[in-house]
Design a protein around this motif. Structure first.
Motif, PDB file in Angstrom:
ATOM      1  N   LYS A  90      72.836  49.641  58.740  1.00 23.55           N
ATOM      2  CA  LYS A  90      72.565  50.459  57.540  1.00 23.55           C
ATOM      3  C   LYS A  90      71.675  51.637  57.895  1.00 23.55           C
ATOM      4  CE  LYS A  90      73.932  46.828  55.040  1.00 23.55           C
ATOM      5  NZ  LYS A  90      74.963  46.642  54.136  1.00 23.55           N
ATOM      6  N   THR A  91      71.735  52.653  57.046  1.00 16.14           N
ATOM      7  CA  THR A  91      70.802  53.770  57.186  1.00 16.14           C
ATOM      8  C   THR A  91      69.550  53.388  56.400  1.00 16.14           C
ATOM      9  OG1 THR A  91      72.649  55.295  57.267  1.00 16.14           O
ATOM     10  CG2 THR A  91      70.506  56.236  56.689  1.00 16.14           C
ATOM     11  N   VAL A  92      68.394  53.383  57.077  1.00 18.62           N
ATOM     12  CA  VAL A  92      67.131  53.054  56.390  1.00 18.62           C
ATOM     13  C   VAL A  92      66.287  54.322  56.330  1.00 18.62           C
ATOM     14  CG1 VAL A  92      65.036  51.642  56.409  1.00 18.62           C
ATOM     15  CG2 VAL A  92      67.205  50.650  57.166  1.00 18.62           C
ATOM     16  N   LEU A  93      65.901  54.710  55.121  1.00 21.20           N
ATOM     17  CA  LEU A  93      65.123  55.940  54.929  1.00 21.20           C
ATOM     18  C   LEU A  93      63.786  55.612  54.279  1.00 21.20           C
ATOM     19  CD1 LEU A  93      67.908  58.203  53.308  1.00 21.20           C
ATOM     20  CD2 LEU A  93      67.400  57.953  55.743  1.00 21.20           C
ATOM     21  N   MET A  94      62.771  56.402  54.652  1.00 19.51           N
ATOM     22  CA  MET A  94      61.454  56.281  53.988  1.00 19.51           C
ATOM     23  C   MET A  94      61.129  57.611  53.333  1.00 19.51           C
ATOM     24  SD  MET A  94      58.596  54.488  56.367  1.00 19.51           S
ATOM     25  CE  MET A  94      57.252  54.386  55.191  1.00 19.51           C
ATOM     26  N   PRO A  95      60.776  57.626  52.053  1.00 18.25           N
ATOM     27  CA  PRO A  95      60.431  58.892  51.387  1.00 18.25           C
ATOM     28  C   PRO A  95      59.265  59.612  52.074  1.00 18.25           C
ATOM     29  CG  PRO A  95      60.825  57.179  49.771  1.00 18.25           C
ATOM     30  CD  PRO A  95      60.823  56.504  51.116  1.00 18.25           C
ATOM     31  N   ASP A  96      58.311  58.871  52.639  1.00 20.99           N
ATOM     32  CA  ASP A  96      57.231  59.495  53.410  1.00 20.99           C
ATOM     33  C   ASP A  96      56.974  58.641  54.651  1.00 20.99           C
ATOM     34  OD1 ASP A  96      54.977  60.507  54.573  1.00 20.99           O
ATOM     35  OD2 ASP A  96      53.984  60.956  52.659  1.00 20.99           O
ATOM     36  N   ALA A 106      68.119  42.227  54.498  1.00 21.83           N
ATOM     37  CA  ALA A 106      69.149  41.535  55.277  1.00 21.83           C
ATOM     38  C   ALA A 106      70.391  41.273  54.428  1.00 21.83           C
ATOM     39  CB  ALA A 106      68.585  40.226  55.825  1.00 21.83           C
ATOM     40  N   ALA A 107      70.206  41.099  53.124  1.00 18.06           N
ATOM     41  CA  ALA A 107      71.321  40.660  52.274  1.00 18.06           C
ATOM     42  C   ALA A 107      72.073  41.804  51.583  1.00 18.06           C
ATOM     43  CB  ALA A 107      70.780  39.706  51.204  1.00 18.06           C
ATOM     44  N   THR A 108      71.501  42.992  51.545  1.00 21.21           N
ATOM     45  CA  THR A 108      72.095  44.034  50.700  1.00 21.21           C
ATOM     46  C   THR A 108      73.485  44.479  51.171  1.00 21.21           C
ATOM     47  OG1 THR A 108      71.749  46.191  49.697  1.00 21.21           O
ATOM     48  CG2 THR A 108      70.982  45.963  51.947  1.00 21.21           C
ATOM     49  N   GLU A 109      74.297  44.858  50.201  1.00 20.30           N
ATOM     50  CA  GLU A 109      75.617  45.386  50.546  1.00 20.30           C
ATOM     51  C   GLU A 109      75.631  46.905  50.482  1.00 20.30           C
ATOM     52  OE1 GLU A 109      78.613  43.244  48.402  1.00 20.30           O
ATOM     53  OE2 GLU A 109      78.158  41.452  49.604  1.00 20.30           O
ATOM     54  N   ALA A 110      74.505  47.481  50.049  1.00 15.20           N
ATOM     55  CA  ALA A 110      74.426  48.950  49.965  1.00 15.20           C
ATOM     56  C   ALA A 110      74.490  49.533  51.380  1.00 15.20           C
ATOM     57  CB  ALA A 110      73.111  49.350  49.304  1.00 15.20           C
ATOM     58  N   GLU A 111      74.924  50.819  51.452  1.00 17.87           N
ATOM     59  CA  GLU A 111      75.009  51.438  52.793  1.00 17.87           C
ATOM     60  C   GLU A 111      73.670  52.010  53.227  1.00 17.87           C
ATOM     61  OE1 GLU A 111      78.391  54.261  53.175  1.00 17.87           O
ATOM     62  OE2 GLU A 111      79.199  53.109  51.488  1.00 17.87           O
ATOM     63  N   GLY A 149      63.962  61.245  56.509  1.00 14.09           N
ATOM     64  CA  GLY A 149      63.016  60.151  56.753  1.00 14.09           C
ATOM     65  C   GLY A 149      63.688  58.920  57.333  1.00 14.09           C
ATOM     66  N   GLU A 150      64.695  59.174  58.196  1.00 10.69           N
ATOM     67  CA  GLU A 150      65.444  58.019  58.742  1.00 10.69           C
ATOM     68  C   GLU A 150      64.610  57.241  59.765  1.00 10.69           C
ATOM     69  OE1 GLU A 150      69.456  58.727  60.085  1.00 10.69           O
ATOM     70  OE2 GLU A 150      69.682  56.588  60.546  1.00 10.69           O
ATOM     71  N   ILE A 151      64.706  55.925  59.700  1.00  7.62           N
ATOM     72  CA  ILE A 151      64.011  55.036  60.646  1.00  7.62           C
ATOM     73  C   ILE A 151      64.975  54.716  61.784  1.00  7.62           C
ATOM     74  CG2 ILE A 151      62.934  52.745  60.926  1.00  7.62           C
ATOM     75  CD1 ILE A 151      61.347  54.603  59.044  1.00  7.62           C
ATOM     76  N   THR A 152      64.558  55.025  62.988  1.00  8.95           N
ATOM     77  CA  THR A 152      65.366  54.656  64.161  1.00  8.95           C
ATOM     78  C   THR A 152      64.473  53.895  65.128  1.00  8.95           C
ATOM     79  OG1 THR A 152      64.858  56.768  65.209  1.00  8.95           O
ATOM     80  CG2 THR A 152      66.948  56.658  64.021  1.00  8.95           C
ATOM     81  N   ILE A 153      65.071  52.979  65.853  1.00  5.81           N
ATOM     82  CA  ILE A 153      64.315  52.164  66.821  1.00  5.81           C
ATOM     83  C   ILE A 153      65.123  52.160  68.113  1.00  5.81           C
ATOM     84  CG2 ILE A 153      63.290  49.876  67.257  1.00  5.81           C
ATOM     85  CD1 ILE A 153      63.486  49.405  64.173  1.00  5.81           C
ATOM     86  N   PRO A 154      64.510  52.432  69.264  1.00  5.83           N
ATOM     87  CA  PRO A 154      65.281  52.416  70.511  1.00  5.83           C
ATOM     88  C   PRO A 154      65.997  51.072  70.679  1.00  5.83           C
ATOM     89  CG  PRO A 154      63.040  53.207  70.896  1.00  5.83           C
ATOM     90  CD  PRO A 154      63.088  52.721  69.470  1.00  5.83           C
ATOM     91  N   GLU A 172      75.539  57.868  44.052  1.00  7.23           N
ATOM     92  CA  GLU A 172      76.379  58.682  44.957  1.00  7.23           C
ATOM     93  C   GLU A 172      76.253  58.232  46.401  1.00  7.23           C
ATOM     94  OE1 GLU A 172      75.403  62.870  44.501  1.00  7.23           O
ATOM     95  OE2 GLU A 172      75.543  62.627  42.319  1.00  7.23           O
ATOM     96  N   ARG A 173      75.054  57.873  46.808  1.00  6.53           N
ATOM     97  CA  ARG A 173      74.792  57.512  48.215  1.00  6.53           C
ATOM     98  C   ARG A 173      75.040  56.033  48.503  1.00  6.53           C
ATOM     99  NH1 ARG A 173      74.487  62.619  49.936  1.00  6.53           N
ATOM    100  NH2 ARG A 173      72.531  63.693  49.515  1.00  6.53           N
TER     101      ARG A 173
END
Ligand code: 13P
Ligand code: SF4
Length: 303
Positions: A76-82, A50-55, A280-285, A17-18
């Motif tokens: 892309k949206t990068v998430l960490m479960p913890d 770097a290569a993935t086509e997933a969102e 758990g989204e990863i953001t970087i300034p 779904e995601r």
């Protein structure tokens, strides 16, 4: 509480779904490895990111690895479960301590292991992983190179490249430093036919006992290709899971003391919640990200 099979089913559905891909490091818990789309060492996982086509990238590993994925896939949206799963070695160096370290050597390039924060990467000239550290240092013209933060990896690179002068920052991985020569010796006595593989984060006495010193991905390739039927695994014990899965006819002996609790923080329940809630989204300034990305991209270009 949902059982493991139900959680695994929910994760598979949510993943579709995601439009998400699950990347997992070789030290993750078996159930996380089983559900991941890609499993690998730090370099393999950066390449996949770097290569993935997933969102959406769900990163099952430690924080610096998810940050590296975000640097290489900024759209892309990068998430960490913890997201509290950190790497104590990465916390041993800060931008301030790096500035102090490099001050006496203004002309020497800084090579930083990917096990660093984005802020430290931003102040480094190029990154490396345990797979490509020798190649990265070799690719640099100056004779004197600054290497951070893992002293054991730095020392191992110096042994491979005696013509370089490598000035080494005093950081370490406490999990690998806990692997003592006596532990390897004891396993060698019990299994005299076994070969020994060791991670370059191990201390010199342990590396010197090894038949091969390499990254976790390198150990998987070695186990696949080697004639050896028995292998003593000188790294975090989680690596024995993929080794046994892939080579059921071979025996792998783990070092019980080598356990990275941060790598075990990711569970199926947290992974399902992360996909459900997109948490758990990863953001970087942006200013840090731009400079840190340049260091990581230079590394990818060399590899
Ligand atoms: P690899 O890149 O070899 O998987 O190492 C990562 C790590 O954190 C080792 O402790
Ligand atoms: Fe960090 Fe060591 Fe754990 Fe790897 S094993 S993530 S270097 S603490």
């Amino acid at each position: 509480m949902a059982d493991q099979a139900e959680l695994a089913e929910e994760i598979k559905q949510l993943k579709e779904e995601r439009n998400a891909v699950i990347l997992a490091h070789n030290y993750q818990l078996p159930e996380i490895q089983d559900i991941a789309d890609f499993l690998g060492d730090s370099l393999d996982l950066s390449r996949q990111a770097a290569a993935t086509e997933a969102e959406v990238i769900i990163f099952c590993g430690v924080h610096f690895m998810a940050q590296t994925a975000k640097l290489l896939s900024p759209g892309k949206t990068v998430l960490m479960p913890d997201p509290s799963a950190g790497c104590p070695m990465a916390d041993m160096i800060t931008p301030e301590s790096l500035r102090e370290f490099r001050q006496p050597y203004p002309d020497a390039p800084v090579v930083s292991y990917v096990n660093t924060t984005a802020e430290v990467k931003a102040e480094s000239d190029i990154c490396c992983t345990s797979s490509n550290a020798v190649r990265v240092v070799e690719s640099l013209e100056p004779q004197t190179i600054l290497f951070t933060p893992d002293a054991n990896l730095g020392e191992w690179v110096q042994e491979q490249l005696p013509d370089k002068e490598i000035i080494i920052y005093p950081g370490h991985c406490y999990v690998h430093v806990h692997i003592r020569p006596e532990m390897i010796q004891e396993l060698k006595q019990e299994h005299p036919q076994a070969l020994v593989v060791a991670h370059p984060e191990c201390i010199k006495e342990v590396r010197d006992m090894a038949d091969v010193v390499t990254s976790t991905g390198g150990m998987i390739r070695f186990a696949r290709e080697s004639e050896a039927r028995q292998i003593i695994v000188g790294t975090e014990q989680g690596l024995c899971y993929p080794l046994r899965q892939e080579n059921p006819e071979k025996a792998f002996y783990e070092i019980k003391a080598a356990l990275c609790p941060n790598m075990k923080k990711t569970t199926l329940a947290k992974l399902a919640a992360c996909l459900r809630e997109m948490s758990g989204e990863i953001t970087i300034p942006p200013d840090v990200a731009e400079q840190a990305r340049a260091s990581v991209e230079r590394m990818v270009a060399v590899s």
